[in-house]
Design a protein around this motif. Structure first.
Motif, PDB file in Angstrom:
ATOM      1  N   LEU A 398       0.827  -1.208   0.000  1.00 41.39           N
ATOM      2  CA  LEU A 398       0.000   0.000   0.000  1.00 41.39           C
ATOM      3  C   LEU A 398       0.858   1.254   0.000  1.00 41.39           C
ATOM      4  O   LEU A 398       1.963   1.272   0.552  1.00 41.39           O
ATOM      5  CB  LEU A 398      -0.908   0.010   1.230  1.00 41.39           C
ATOM      6  CG  LEU A 398      -1.832  -1.200   1.426  1.00 41.39           C
ATOM      7  CD1 LEU A 398      -2.694  -0.992   2.662  1.00 41.39           C
ATOM      8  CD2 LEU A 398      -2.696  -1.442   0.206  1.00 41.39           C
ATOM      9  N   ASP A 399       0.334   2.319  -0.620  1.00 34.92           N
ATOM     10  CA  ASP A 399       0.990   3.618  -0.515  1.00 34.92           C
ATOM     11  C   ASP A 399       0.457   4.345   0.720  1.00 34.92           C
ATOM     12  O   ASP A 399      -0.413   3.825   1.438  1.00 34.92           O
ATOM     13  CB  ASP A 399       0.770   4.436  -1.793  1.00 34.92           C
ATOM     14  CG  ASP A 399      -0.702   4.552  -2.162  1.00 34.92           C
ATOM     15  OD1 ASP A 399      -1.558   4.348  -1.272  1.00 34.92           O
ATOM     16  OD2 ASP A 399      -1.007   4.835  -3.331  1.00 34.92           O
ATOM     17  N   ILE A 400       0.977   5.534   0.980  1.00 32.75           N
ATOM     18  CA  ILE A 400       0.635   6.221   2.232  1.00 32.75           C
ATOM     19  C   ILE A 400      -0.861   6.527   2.349  1.00 32.75           C
ATOM     20  O   ILE A 400      -1.455   6.279   3.405  1.00 32.75           O
ATOM     21  CB  ILE A 400       1.491   7.503   2.375  1.00 32.75           C
ATOM     22  CG1 ILE A 400       2.959   7.095   2.631  1.00 32.75           C
ATOM     23  CG2 ILE A 400       0.977   8.370   3.519  1.00 32.75           C
ATOM     24  CD1 ILE A 400       3.925   8.250   2.672  1.00 32.75           C
ATOM     25  N   PRO A 401      -1.545   7.046   1.302  1.00 32.94           N
ATOM     26  CA  PRO A 401      -2.986   7.283   1.452  1.00 32.94           C
ATOM     27  C   PRO A 401      -3.767   6.011   1.777  1.00 32.94           C
ATOM     28  O   PRO A 401      -4.679   6.029   2.597  1.00 32.94           O
ATOM     29  CB  PRO A 401      -3.395   7.847   0.078  1.00 32.94           C
ATOM     30  CG  PRO A 401      -2.146   8.431  -0.476  1.00 32.94           C
ATOM     31  CD  PRO A 401      -1.045   7.551   0.009  1.00 32.94           C
ATOM     32  N   ALA A 402      -3.398   4.891   1.138  1.00 33.43           N
ATOM     33  CA  ALA A 402      -4.103   3.631   1.401  1.00 33.43           C
ATOM     34  C   ALA A 402      -3.814   3.125   2.807  1.00 33.43           C
ATOM     35  O   ALA A 402      -4.704   2.569   3.463  1.00 33.43           O
ATOM     36  CB  ALA A 402      -3.712   2.586   0.362  1.00 33.43           C
ATOM     37  N   VAL A 403      -2.586   3.300   3.290  1.00 30.00           N
ATOM     38  CA  VAL A 403      -2.252   2.882   4.654  1.00 30.00           C
ATOM     39  C   VAL A 403      -3.069   3.685   5.660  1.00 30.00           C
ATOM     40  O   VAL A 403      -3.621   3.130   6.618  1.00 30.00           O
ATOM     41  CB  VAL A 403      -0.740   3.047   4.926  1.00 30.00           C
ATOM     42  CG1 VAL A 403      -0.439   2.848   6.413  1.00 30.00           C
ATOM     43  CG2 VAL A 403       0.072   2.062   4.103  1.00 30.00           C
ATOM     44  N   VAL A 404      -3.168   4.996   5.437  1.00 25.83           N
ATOM     45  CA  VAL A 404      -3.942   5.850   6.349  1.00 25.83           C
ATOM     46  C   VAL A 404      -5.405   5.441   6.339  1.00 25.83           C
ATOM     47  O   VAL A 404      -6.048   5.326   7.393  1.00 25.83           O
ATOM     48  CB  VAL A 404      -3.790   7.330   5.957  1.00 25.83           C
ATOM     49  CG1 VAL A 404      -4.729   8.202   6.785  1.00 25.83           C
ATOM     50  CG2 VAL A 404      -2.349   7.783   6.152  1.00 25.83           C
ATOM     51  N   TRP A 405      -5.958   5.174   5.133  1.00 32.06           N
ATOM     52  CA  TRP A 405      -7.357   4.741   5.045  1.00 32.06           C
ATOM     53  C   TRP A 405      -7.554   3.421   5.788  1.00 32.06           C
ATOM     54  O   TRP A 405      -8.530   3.255   6.530  1.00 32.06           O
ATOM     55  CB  TRP A 405      -7.760   4.581   3.575  1.00 32.06           C
ATOM     56  CG  TRP A 405      -9.183   4.108   3.419  1.00 32.06           C
ATOM     57  CD1 TRP A 405     -10.311   4.868   3.360  1.00 32.06           C
ATOM     58  CD2 TRP A 405      -9.623   2.734   3.363  1.00 32.06           C
ATOM     59  NE1 TRP A 405     -11.419   4.071   3.271  1.00 32.06           N
ATOM     60  CE2 TRP A 405     -11.036   2.759   3.266  1.00 32.06           C
ATOM     61  CE3 TRP A 405      -8.966   1.516   3.373  1.00 32.06           C
ATOM     62  CZ2 TRP A 405     -11.799   1.601   3.171  1.00 32.06           C
ATOM     63  CZ3 TRP A 405      -9.722   0.351   3.300  1.00 32.06           C
ATOM     64  CH2 TRP A 405     -11.112   0.395   3.195  1.00 32.06           C
ATOM     65  N   LEU A 406      -6.632   2.471   5.602  1.00 32.46           N
ATOM     66  CA  LEU A 406      -6.754   1.172   6.258  1.00 32.46           C
ATOM     67  C   LEU A 406      -6.657   1.320   7.781  1.00 32.46           C
ATOM     68  O   LEU A 406      -7.394   0.654   8.522  1.00 32.46           O
ATOM     69  CB  LEU A 406      -5.672   0.220   5.748  1.00 32.46           C
ATOM     70  CG  LEU A 406      -5.728  -1.214   6.267  1.00 32.46           C
ATOM     71  CD1 LEU A 406      -7.028  -1.882   5.834  1.00 32.46           C
ATOM     72  CD2 LEU A 406      -4.531  -2.020   5.768  1.00 32.46           C
ATOM     73  N   GLU A 407      -5.759   2.186   8.248  1.00 38.74           N
ATOM     74  CA  GLU A 407      -5.667   2.435   9.690  1.00 38.74           C
ATOM     75  C   GLU A 407      -7.012   2.905  10.241  1.00 38.74           C
ATOM     76  O   GLU A 407      -7.488   2.402  11.267  1.00 38.74           O
ATOM     77  CB  GLU A 407      -4.611   3.505   9.974  1.00 38.74           C
ATOM     78  CG  GLU A 407      -3.176   3.060   9.792  1.00 38.74           C
ATOM     79  CD  GLU A 407      -2.191   4.201   9.946  1.00 38.74           C
ATOM     80  OE1 GLU A 407      -0.972   3.932   9.898  1.00 38.74           O
ATOM     81  OE2 GLU A 407      -2.635   5.364  10.093  1.00 38.74           O
ATOM     82  N   ARG A 408      -7.620   3.840   9.556  1.00 39.90           N
ATOM     83  CA  ARG A 408      -8.889   4.404  10.035  1.00 39.90           C
ATOM     84  C   ARG A 408     -10.018   3.377   9.942  1.00 39.90           C
ATOM     85  O   ARG A 408     -10.887   3.319  10.816  1.00 39.90           O
ATOM     86  CB  ARG A 408      -9.223   5.666   9.239  1.00 39.90           C
ATOM     87  CG  ARG A 408      -8.239   6.795   9.501  1.00 39.90           C
ATOM     88  CD  ARG A 408      -8.448   7.969   8.578  1.00 39.90           C
ATOM     89  NE  ARG A 408      -7.447   9.013   8.830  1.00 39.90           N
ATOM     90  CZ  ARG A 408      -7.304  10.095   8.086  1.00 39.90           C
ATOM     91  NH1 ARG A 408      -8.083  10.297   7.029  1.00 39.90           N
ATOM     92  NH2 ARG A 408      -6.373  10.987   8.390  1.00 39.90           N
ATOM     93  N   TYR A 409      -9.995   2.571   8.900  1.00 39.33           N
ATOM     94  CA  TYR A 409     -11.049   1.564   8.714  1.00 39.33           C
ATOM     95  C   TYR A 409     -10.951   0.485   9.791  1.00 39.33           C
ATOM     96  O   TYR A 409     -11.948   0.114  10.417  1.00 39.33           O
ATOM     97  CB  TYR A 409     -10.926   0.931   7.323  1.00 39.33           C
ATOM     98  CG  TYR A 409     -12.130   0.118   6.904  1.00 39.33           C
ATOM     99  CD1 TYR A 409     -13.180   0.691   6.193  1.00 39.33           C
ATOM    100  CD2 TYR A 409     -12.221  -1.236   7.224  1.00 39.33           C
ATOM    101  CE1 TYR A 409     -14.276  -0.050   5.810  1.00 39.33           C
ATOM    102  CE2 TYR A 409     -13.321  -1.994   6.852  1.00 39.33           C
ATOM    103  CZ  TYR A 409     -14.340  -1.392   6.140  1.00 39.33           C
ATOM    104  OH  TYR A 409     -15.442  -2.133   5.760  1.00 39.33           O
TER     105      TYR A 409
END
Length: 744
Positions: A398-409
């Motif tokens: 994952l790139d940084i935006p996807a990692v942040v989204w996954l963290e929040r999810y």
């Protein structure tokens, strides 16, 4: 009966010569021997030169039990049985029995479907009846090849008998997801909501390839909590997840499990549809709804026939309609309960969060690269919302935006989560508990990674103090016993001390922390200009340019991180820098004496996994002794016998260390690293960070690890929209806030 083998004799042979054989293999061999006997008795004998025992059964038994005397004896007995059958003169085909009445296949199929659906949606909890389900150890790929060989032989013989394939074999090839679905059957999760879904595993052992992974370990997972599983590379974290996923540990069968470990197999299914199909219960309900509606339409026809083929009365038709109506109401209630009408919107939101755009939703899964298919596997698991979700390094692709989204999810995940990750920031955001795997044991801590790190050190100190205190007390008791044991006046006291000593609990000394170190040799200096790009443009086709007008300049003290969304061209930029790609416009200048070592995020593809780590270095960088190669590997944590193991048996982090050892052999001026922290454990990431800080050459990194970038790099470049520009902010945290606002 002529033409049949003595099945009891075959079973007795197995119990005598191979008592521990896998039951599936034994059943398979019995079935194949019966088919071979049928082929002998229904034709003119065996095909010329073909021997079913030597061609198929012996290799399969050797694969399951090894090539020993027992296997040879079994094969001799089987060959003798077939020969006796052939010699007995049972060479004529058995007479065909005439049916008393025609068979109505449509009626039989309807009865089978009815029975199947009743078992899936009835009141009986089949999972509890069957008990614990354990995945077979049979190599399904080999078994499938064997099935194809048998089918071809029977077709060649012209045999009309129907061949029953193994129950492990499906008409379509099975990937790991399919096998997991077989171990985890379709569950009506509307009926399991009130059940206790905690997972309590006590006193279990796990071994892999003859190596003990866990001994008398305990794992308690409370429903609704999120656990981060951490430990050194090669300690067996992924093996533990697989044992849970395949139910080789006693997880209650009414608890649904999904394990995301590798990319899904690609086919023609659109991406959005592949995510929707992952919810097997919803798919079954939709199929049942369509079948019931079809039956209701059939009942509206002018004339209806019952299961015996006779005309149904009006009363019977109405009763059947009422039954189908009740069934449809039950199905619709369940569809409404699981919010089936919102499924597409939910699946689309998950795909969007993981970086897919709207145009990607309709693309077939086989058109995506491995990294994107890995994201699809993750999307399927998130969409299903199993009771227990197992993730193995989910942030690697994952790139940084996807990692942040996954963290929040995942921070809002309502069921149980067990995730292997070495990303400390990710664990701080997601985990409510930490499971530390070490010394064949599992230690559990409440709180996120930061809390664990401080608690763990304090806990270790307390354990060491307790151990040392007990050792002193034991020594004191033993000294008293040795001194007064044979003294008549003190014998009673000595006996009392012996009893106290025997009742003391056995404490193990906390293991010493192994320090991991990486070392890159410092290169000789080269005079500038060292490495630069001037107005570089690149595209794989003239219509689609990936990078345009890129101008960058690097020196020996460069410490730069390249960030940006997936697909923006970061890896392409690295390949242009090292000369693996040539620009379609502009110029890339590299100093004539410049040596560049490149770490690819797909570095495993560059390794010959059939070699040992020492053999790999010897083949790639010849000229040194085995001892020198082993010493060099030891500097990167590949010590002892690990350097003499086949690379295929190493964990992902250990394979990364072998690759880093190879980079160091090259004595580079520049290290160009594409996602270097993927698969590395935390100690290795710290060791790599320290080594890069001490390295006196240039460093260029593509990474999404926030802590790693902050520790190593002094500047950041953003690659996006075909451009590469220096980031003017205060580092990775500001960049993260900029592209992922908190209110998203």
């Amino acid at each position: 009966m002529a033409g049949e083998l003595d099945q009891k004799k075959i079973q007795k042979l197995f119990s005598t010569h191979a008592p521990g054989i896998d039951e599936v293999v034994a059943d398979y061999v019995q079935g194949y021997l019966s088919d071979a006997a049928t082929a002998i008795t229904s034709s003119d004998g065996r095909d010329g030169g073909e021997d079913p025992v030597e061609d198929l059964i012996r290799p399969m038994l050797e694969d399951a039990c090894g090539s020993g005397a027992d296997v040879a004896a079994l094969c001799t007995h089987f060959s003798q049985m077939l020969s006796e059958l052939e010699q007995a003169g049972a060479m004529k085909r058995p007479a065909l029995a005439k049916l008393a009445a025609p068979v109505n296949m449509a009626v039989q199929l309807a009865q089978i479907n009815k029975a199947t659906k009743a078992s899936q949606f009835g009141t009986t909890d089949m999972a509890h009846v069957k008990g614990r389900q354990v995945a077979s150890q049979v190599d399904v790929k080999k078994l499938r090849k064997a099935e194809l060989r048998i089918a071809a032989k029977m077709e060649k013989r012209g045999s009309k008998s129907r061949y029953e394939a193994s129950k492990l074999i499906n008409e379509n090839p099975l990937d790991d997801n399919d096998l997991l679905m077989r171990v985890n059957p379709i569950l009506d999760y509307t009926s399991t909501r009130d059940k206790i879904k905690d997972v309590k595993l006590d006193s279990f052992d796990i071994s892999f390839s003859g190596k003990r992974i866990l001994t008398n370990a305990n794992l308690h997972l409370v429903y609704g909590r999120r656990y981060g599983l951490i430990g050194r590379n090669g300690i067996g974290k992924s093996t533990l997840l697989r044992n849970i996923a395949y139910r080789e540990l006693a997880v209650p069968t009414y608890i649904s499990i999904l394990f995301v470990e590798q990319e899904m197999a690609g086919d023609d299914t659109p991406a959005l549809r592949s995510v929707l199909k992952a919810d097997l219960f919803r798919e079954q309900l939709l199929r049942d709804e369509a079948a019931v509606n079809e039956e209701l339409r059939r009942l509206d026809a002018p004339e209806q026939l019952d299961e015996r083929g006779e005309a149904m009365s009006k009363h019977e038709v109405e009763a059947k309609k009422a039954e189908m109506g009740d069934r449809l109401n039950s199905i619709m209630t369940k569809l409404q309960d699981i919010e089936a009408d919102k499924a597409e919107a939910k699946a689309g939101a998950i795909l969007s969060g993981l970086g897919f755009n709207a145009a990607d939703f309709a693309r077939p899964t086989k058109s995506f690269s491995g990294g994107w298919r890995m994201r699809l596997s993750l999307a399927r698991a998130l969409f299903c919302q199993p009771d227990l979700l197992l993730l193995d390094e989910p942030t690697n692709m994952l790139d940084i935006p996807a990692v942040v989204w996954l963290e929040r999810y995942l921070s809002k995940w309502k069921s149980t989560l067990l995730v292997v990750s070495h990303d400390r920031e990710f664990l701080d955001e997601v985990a409510t508990d930490i499971v530390h795997q070490h010394s064949e044991q599992l230690d559990q801590y409440r709180g996120n990674f930061k809390s664990f790190w401080s608690t763990r050190e304090e806990r270790r100190k307390n354990q060491l103090r307790e151990y040392e205190s007990q050792m002193q007390y034991r020594a004191h008791l033993q000294d008293f016993i040795d001194r007064w044991r044979y003294n008549a006046n003190r014998a009673a006291q000595a006996q009392m001390k012996i009893k106290i000593l025997e009742k003391l609990p056995e404490l193990e000394k906390p293991e010493d922390e192994k320090v991991v170190t990486f070392t890159f040799p410092n290169p000789e200096k080269v005079s500038p200009p060292v490495l630069y790009m001037t107005d570089v443009t690149f595209g794989y086709s003239p219509e689609k340019k990936i990078l345009e007008h890129v101008n960058i300049d690097m020196q020996m003290d460069t410490r730069v991180a390249i960030v940006g969304p997936n697909g923006a061209g970061k890896t392409t930029l690295l390949k242009l820098l090292i000369g693996k790609l040539d620009p379609t416009g502009g110029m890339v200048h590299r100093h004539g004496r410049l040596r560049i070592a490149y770490f690819s995020q797909h570095h495993v593809d560059q390794l010959d996994v059939s070699l040992t780590a020492v053999g790999h270095l010897k083949s790639m960088y010849p000229g040194n002794t085995d001892e020198e190669y082993r010493r060099h590997l030891g500097a990167f944590g590949i010590s002892g016998m690990t350097g003499l193991q086949e690379i295929s048996t190493l964990s992902g982090g250990q394979k990364s260390r072998v690759t880093f050892a190879g980079l160091a052999v090259q004595q580079p001026h520049f290290l160009v690293l594409d996602e270097p922290t993927n698969h590395l454990d935390m100690e290795s990431i710290d060791a790599l960070t320290a080594a890069l800080k001490q390295f006196e050459g240039g460093v260029v990194i593509v990474s999404h690890d926030e802590r790693f970038i902050d520790s190593v790099c002094t500047e950041m470049w953003v690659c996006a929209g075909g451009k590469v520009a220096k980031f003017a902010g205060e580092g990775i945290k500001e960049y993260k806030r900029m592209i992922c606002p908190a209110d998203e």
